[in-house]
Write an enzyme that holds these catalytic residues in place. Sequence first.
Site, mmCIF file in Angstrom:
data_model
loop_
_atom_site.group_PDB
_atom_site.id
_atom_site.type_symbol
_atom_site.label_atom_id
_atom_site.label_comp_id
_atom_site.label_asym_id
_atom_site.label_seq_id
_atom_site.Cartn_x
_atom_site.Cartn_y
_atom_site.Cartn_z
ATOM 1 C CB CYS A 1 -1.079 0.069 1.149
ATOM 2 S SG CYS A 1 -2.092 -1.183 1.218
ATOM 3 C CD GLN B 1 -5.912 -5.752 3.795
ATOM 4 O OE1 GLN B 1 -5.560 -4.331 4.030
ATOM 5 N NE2 GLN B 1 -6.295 -5.848 2.532
ATOM 6 N NE ARG C 1 -20.963 5.349 2.744
ATOM 7 C CZ ARG C 1 -19.914 4.481 2.874
ATOM 8 N NH1 ARG C 1 -19.309 4.150 1.604
ATOM 9 N NH2 ARG C 1 -19.158 4.112 3.716
ATOM 10 C CB SER D 1 -9.406 1.931 2.939
ATOM 11 O OG SER D 1 -8.944 0.556 2.789
ATOM 12 C CG HIS E 1 -6.083 2.201 0.339
ATOM 13 N ND1 HIS E 1 -4.823 2.607 -0.314
ATOM 14 C CD2 HIS E 1 -5.797 0.985 1.101
ATOM 15 C CE1 HIS E 1 -4.084 1.938 0.052
ATOM 16 N NE2 HIS E 1 -4.577 0.952 1.089
ATOM 17 C CB CYS F 1 -0.142 0.250 7.688
ATOM 18 S SG CYS F 1 -1.732 0.372 6.971
ATOM 19 N N GLY G 1 1.521 -4.303 3.606
ATOM 20 C CA GLY G 1 1.570 -5.382 3.782
ATOM 21 C C GLY G 1 2.904 -6.204 4.031
#
Length: 404
Positions: free
Chosen positions: A91, A155, A219, A257, A360, A390, A392
């Site tokens: 990420c 995750q 939203r 996310s 994301h 963060c 993986g």
Amino acid sequence: MPNTAYIVQAARTAAGRHKGALRNVHPVTLGSSLLNGLVDKVPSLDPALVDDVVFGCVSQAGENAFNLARQCVLSSKLPETVPGTTVDRQCGSSQQALHFAAQAVMSGTQDIVIAGGVESMTRVPMGSNMPKSLGAPNDDNIKARYNTSAGAFSQFIGAEMMHVKYGIGREAMDAFAARSHARAAAATAEGRFASEIIGLNGHDKEGNEIWFDKDEGIREGTTPEKLAGLDSLIQMGMLKPVEGGTQEGVITAGNASQMSDGAAGLLVCNEEGLKKLGSDVTPLAMIHSLALAANDPVIMLSAPIPATEKVLATAGLSMNDIDLYEVNEAFAVVPMAWAQEMGADEDKLNVNGGACALGHPLGATGAKLMTTLVHELVRQEKKYGLLSICEGGGTANATIVERC
């Protein structure tokens, strides 16, 4: 003396929801649209002077394969003489792309580099690069070291473990996620993203072509009460409870996310590169400090804490010196735990919302968040910004930038 790495320009596409407005856009086209828009923002740039394009991408399979960065160059207005390479630090891939670009120009090896990332989670779903037919990432040594039979670390399990380790509950996570939507809605309504978003053609639900330049996942009116009504991943049967955690679980689609499609990029130069651009060009920011950290790959999501400690120590700064923070909302619990451990002022954290609302797009997220961070520093006339993500495998990048 090393050179300084300047961020001359930064741009991103709006984030498309999974199977949303960008569903028909090839990821190479996403990337080339970004490159074209970024070049257009710097009229004095001769595209042939770009020394390299470094893009992050996580799911490097199918349409994302065959060195996506180079494919994006070939699809863009950049000449074919411009190279490209693709990075995977999960990420944080495009934040790592920025680090590589900064290191290149700081060393003087290169003068002008474009760093960024692309991900179409609609067209190349997460995990496409790990088909079961080809086996799983964890070998026997990793399984023995971490006492697991899992073929890969999850995750989602890590997020449940973060809830246990840092004592952050479902109610607080839902409130944080609702605030993310509220902040993103306010930022959009006030036009705060206008200077950073590059529009492109997309399609509405009926298939009609539209001009797409607003983040699709926000939203407005989301409340903690509405989010509280969502089933957790454990209740949905996707996970088993973790040791010390609740039987019903705390991680939901609402406090995690959003899967997204998008691209982002930054034009990075040293002093020699700025001379090539001409005297009329004023950078947005300069790279002040870079850091990496790694820790437990099972919990996976806590490494932004040591990465931040490391980058602050390298820079000789404290948390009080930093004006704005961007910490990726892979799950709401990640920036919440980070803020708790770092003693951060949450009024400075993800001030325009985060990935719970804005999405994301994996390999593009680092460049996306840095783009938002530098533009917000300029808008607020603040000095220092910090980004950490963060990743993986239990790693994290951290970057401090200073507004020019």
